[in-house]
Motif scaffolding. Sequence first.
Motif, PDB file in Angstrom:
ATOM      1  N   GLY A   1     -39.806-124.213  35.487  1.00 27.89           N
ATOM      2  CA  GLY A   1     -40.373-124.846  34.484  1.00 27.89           C
ATOM      3  C   GLY A   1     -41.717-125.639  34.791  1.00 27.89           C
ATOM      4  O   GLY A   1     -42.671-125.583  34.351  1.00 27.89           O
ATOM      5  N   PHE A   2     -41.651-126.355  36.047  1.00 23.89           N
ATOM      6  CA  PHE A   2     -42.828-126.857  36.621  1.00 23.89           C
ATOM      7  C   PHE A   2     -43.799-125.998  36.887  1.00 23.89           C
ATOM      8  O   PHE A   2     -44.989-126.241  36.488  1.00 23.89           O
ATOM      9  N   ASP A   3     -43.470-124.874  37.407  1.00 27.96           N
ATOM     10  CA  ASP A   3     -44.535-123.785  37.787  1.00 27.96           C
ATOM     11  C   ASP A   3     -45.195-123.398  36.599  1.00 27.96           C
ATOM     12  O   ASP A   3     -46.330-123.180  36.464  1.00 27.96           O
ATOM     13  N   ALA A   4     -44.348-123.014  35.473  1.00 30.80           N
ATOM     14  CA  ALA A   4     -45.011-122.622  34.359  1.00 30.80           C
ATOM     15  C   ALA A   4     -45.936-123.590  33.612  1.00 30.80           C
ATOM     16  O   ALA A   4     -46.863-123.317  33.038  1.00 30.80           O
ATOM     17  N   ALA A   5     -45.446-124.771  33.741  1.00 31.82           N
ATOM     18  CA  ALA A   5     -46.259-125.819  33.006  1.00 31.82           C
ATOM     19  C   ALA A   5     -47.369-125.964  33.854  1.00 31.82           C
ATOM     20  O   ALA A   5     -48.586-126.210  33.260  1.00 31.82           O
ATOM     21  N   ALA A   6     -47.403-125.970  35.219  1.00 26.32           N
ATOM     22  CA  ALA A   6     -48.677-126.091  35.958  1.00 26.32           C
ATOM     23  C   ALA A   6     -49.508-125.125  35.723  1.00 26.32           C
ATOM     24  O   ALA A   6     -51.038-125.300  35.539  1.00 26.32           O
ATOM     25  N   ARG A   7     -49.384-123.710  35.328  1.00 26.42           N
ATOM     26  CA  ARG A   7     -50.207-122.774  35.192  1.00 26.42           C
ATOM     27  C   ARG A   7     -50.870-122.733  33.863  1.00 26.42           C
ATOM     28  O   ARG A   7     -52.034-122.189  33.477  1.00 26.42           O
ATOM     29  N   GLN A   8     -50.359-123.438  32.862  1.00 26.26           N
ATOM     30  CA  GLN A   8     -50.907-123.620  31.372  1.00 26.26           C
ATOM     31  C   GLN A   8     -52.323-123.989  31.394  1.00 26.26           C
ATOM     32  O   GLN A   8     -52.671-125.050  32.104  1.00 26.26           O
ATOM     33  N   GLY A   9     -53.220-123.207  30.856  1.00 23.41           N
ATOM     34  CA  GLY A   9     -54.602-123.618  30.496  1.00 23.41           C
ATOM     35  C   GLY A   9     -55.547-123.273  31.971  1.00 23.41           C
ATOM     36  O   GLY A   9     -56.648-123.154  31.860  1.00 23.41           O
ATOM     37  N   LEU A  10     -54.717-122.493  32.982  1.00 26.73           N
ATOM     38  CA  LEU A  10     -55.622-122.175  34.100  1.00 26.73           C
ATOM     39  C   LEU A  10     -55.889-120.693  34.061  1.00 26.73           C
ATOM     40  O   LEU A  10     -55.017-119.866  33.733  1.00 26.73           O
ATOM     41  N   ASP A  11     -57.222-120.339  34.761  1.00 23.17           N
ATOM     42  CA  ASP A  11     -57.578-118.759  34.737  1.00 23.17           C
ATOM     43  C   ASP A  11     -56.444-118.224  35.629  1.00 23.17           C
ATOM     44  O   ASP A  11     -56.092-118.671  36.821  1.00 23.17           O
ATOM     45  N   PRO A  12     -55.789-117.248  35.110  1.00 21.64           N
ATOM     46  CA  PRO A  12     -54.743-116.499  36.200  1.00 21.64           C
ATOM     47  C   PRO A  12     -55.233-115.896  37.386  1.00 21.64           C
ATOM     48  O   PRO A  12     -54.423-115.999  38.128  1.00 21.64           O
ATOM     49  N   ALA A  13     -56.516-115.597  37.552  1.00 24.12           N
ATOM     50  CA  ALA A  13     -57.041-115.260  38.753  1.00 24.12           C
ATOM     51  C   ALA A  13     -57.077-116.391  39.535  1.00 24.12           C
ATOM     52  O   ALA A  13     -56.828-116.341  40.950  1.00 24.12           O
ATOM     53  N   LEU A  14     -57.339-117.575  39.224  1.00 24.68           N
ATOM     54  CA  LEU A  14     -57.333-119.031  40.146  1.00 24.68           C
ATOM     55  C   LEU A  14     -56.157-119.263  40.348  1.00 24.68           C
ATOM     56  O   LEU A  14     -56.018-119.529  41.639  1.00 24.68           O
ATOM     57  N   VAL A  15     -55.125-119.116  39.580  1.00 27.06           N
ATOM     58  CA  VAL A  15     -53.806-119.125  39.739  1.00 27.06           C
ATOM     59  C   VAL A  15     -53.486-118.358  41.016  1.00 27.06           C
ATOM     60  O   VAL A  15     -52.750-119.077  42.040  1.00 27.06           O
ATOM     61  N   GLU A  16     -53.857-117.333  41.160  1.00 26.07           N
ATOM     62  CA  GLU A  16     -53.129-116.172  42.068  1.00 26.07           C
ATOM     63  C   GLU A  16     -53.879-116.614  43.559  1.00 26.07           C
ATOM     64  O   GLU A  16     -53.491-116.449  44.799  1.00 26.07           O
ATOM     65  N   LEU A  17     -55.246-116.881  43.394  1.00 27.58           N
ATOM     66  CA  LEU A  17     -56.112-117.312  44.388  1.00 27.58           C
ATOM     67  C   LEU A  17     -55.640-118.589  45.274  1.00 27.58           C
ATOM     68  O   LEU A  17     -55.260-118.528  46.592  1.00 27.58           O
ATOM     69  N   ILE A  18     -54.961-119.533  44.609  1.00 28.03           N
ATOM     70  CA  ILE A  18     -54.592-120.834  44.933  1.00 28.03           C
ATOM     71  C   ILE A  18     -53.149-120.437  45.894  1.00 28.03           C
ATOM     72  O   ILE A  18     -52.754-120.819  46.951  1.00 28.03           O
ATOM     73  N   GLN A  19     -52.356-119.726  44.929  1.00 26.29           N
ATOM     74  CA  GLN A  19     -50.982-119.110  45.506  1.00 26.29           C
ATOM     75  C   GLN A  19     -51.302-118.501  46.701  1.00 26.29           C
ATOM     76  O   GLN A  19     -50.182-118.775  47.739  1.00 26.29           O
ATOM     77  N   ILE A  20     -52.245-117.636  46.841  1.00 24.68           N
ATOM     78  CA  ILE A  20     -52.345-116.855  47.920  1.00 24.68           C
ATOM     79  C   ILE A  20     -52.853-117.515  49.216  1.00 24.68           C
ATOM     80  O   ILE A  20     -52.420-117.525  50.150  1.00 24.68           O
ATOM     81  N   ARG A  21     -53.629-118.662  48.877  1.00 26.53           N
ATOM     82  CA  ARG A  21     -54.285-119.294  50.064  1.00 26.53           C
ATOM     83  C   ARG A  21     -53.000-120.322  50.737  1.00 26.53           C
ATOM     84  O   ARG A  21     -53.146-120.525  51.804  1.00 26.53           O
ATOM     85  N   SER A  22     -52.564-120.914  49.589  1.00 27.13           N
ATOM     86  CA  SER A  22     -51.267-121.419  50.323  1.00 27.13           C
ATOM     87  C   SER A  22     -50.200-120.892  51.034  1.00 27.13           C
ATOM     88  O   SER A  22     -49.749-121.433  51.973  1.00 27.13           O
ATOM     89  N   SER A  23     -49.928-119.867  50.595  1.00 28.24           N
ATOM     90  CA  SER A  23     -48.961-118.704  51.355  1.00 28.24           C
ATOM     91  C   SER A  23     -49.610-118.328  52.443  1.00 28.24           C
ATOM     92  O   SER A  23     -48.755-118.387  53.462  1.00 28.24           O
TER      93      SER A  23
END
Length: 182
Positions: free
Chosen positions: A52-74
């Motif tokens: 739920g926290f993850d889903a709420a965090a993504r709201q309103g963000l560009d999906p491409a940006l979401v993946e870039l952030i997740q890739i860099r952190s990983s």
Amino acid sequence: MTTNSIDTTTADSTTTDTATADPTAAIAAPKARRARLDFAKSAPKVFRALVGFDAAARQGLDPALVELIQIRSSHLNHCAYCLHMHTNDARKAGESEDRLHMVAVWREARHFFTEKEQAALALTEAVTLVADGGVSDEVYACAAAHFDEEELAHVLALILTINTWNRVALSTGKVAGTDERR
């Protein structure tokens, strides 16, 4: 040879032979060796809260940006499981191979990323590596200049969630190539 040494020759050659004969065995073999708890089953309320926290965090963000952030952190957390999952998600969302290859070295390849994406990547690095020196005023100000307060809060929340997911995956021995979401 000392009495404390362990002969790993047999284990290594077995793994190599199995992987050569059956490429999927390379995924199954580490999973079998690293049996750990199933976090979702063992702590279902905590797992659902994190989803739920993850889903709420993504709201309103560009999906491409979401993946870039997740890739860099990983990358920074050395989480192969999440890195594999999020690079695949990015490809499915239309992200280019060039950009995916450049995420790890984005500072040297800034022309692949917008200024907004660069600000998010810098913030991702600072938050992910917070113990190495905190989040500098410069990094925070740059991110704040590219995101309004609500977006910035969501970017921060997303960085927090991917760091949590990385730690869950690493602690529970998740194996890259085994996407358990499906």
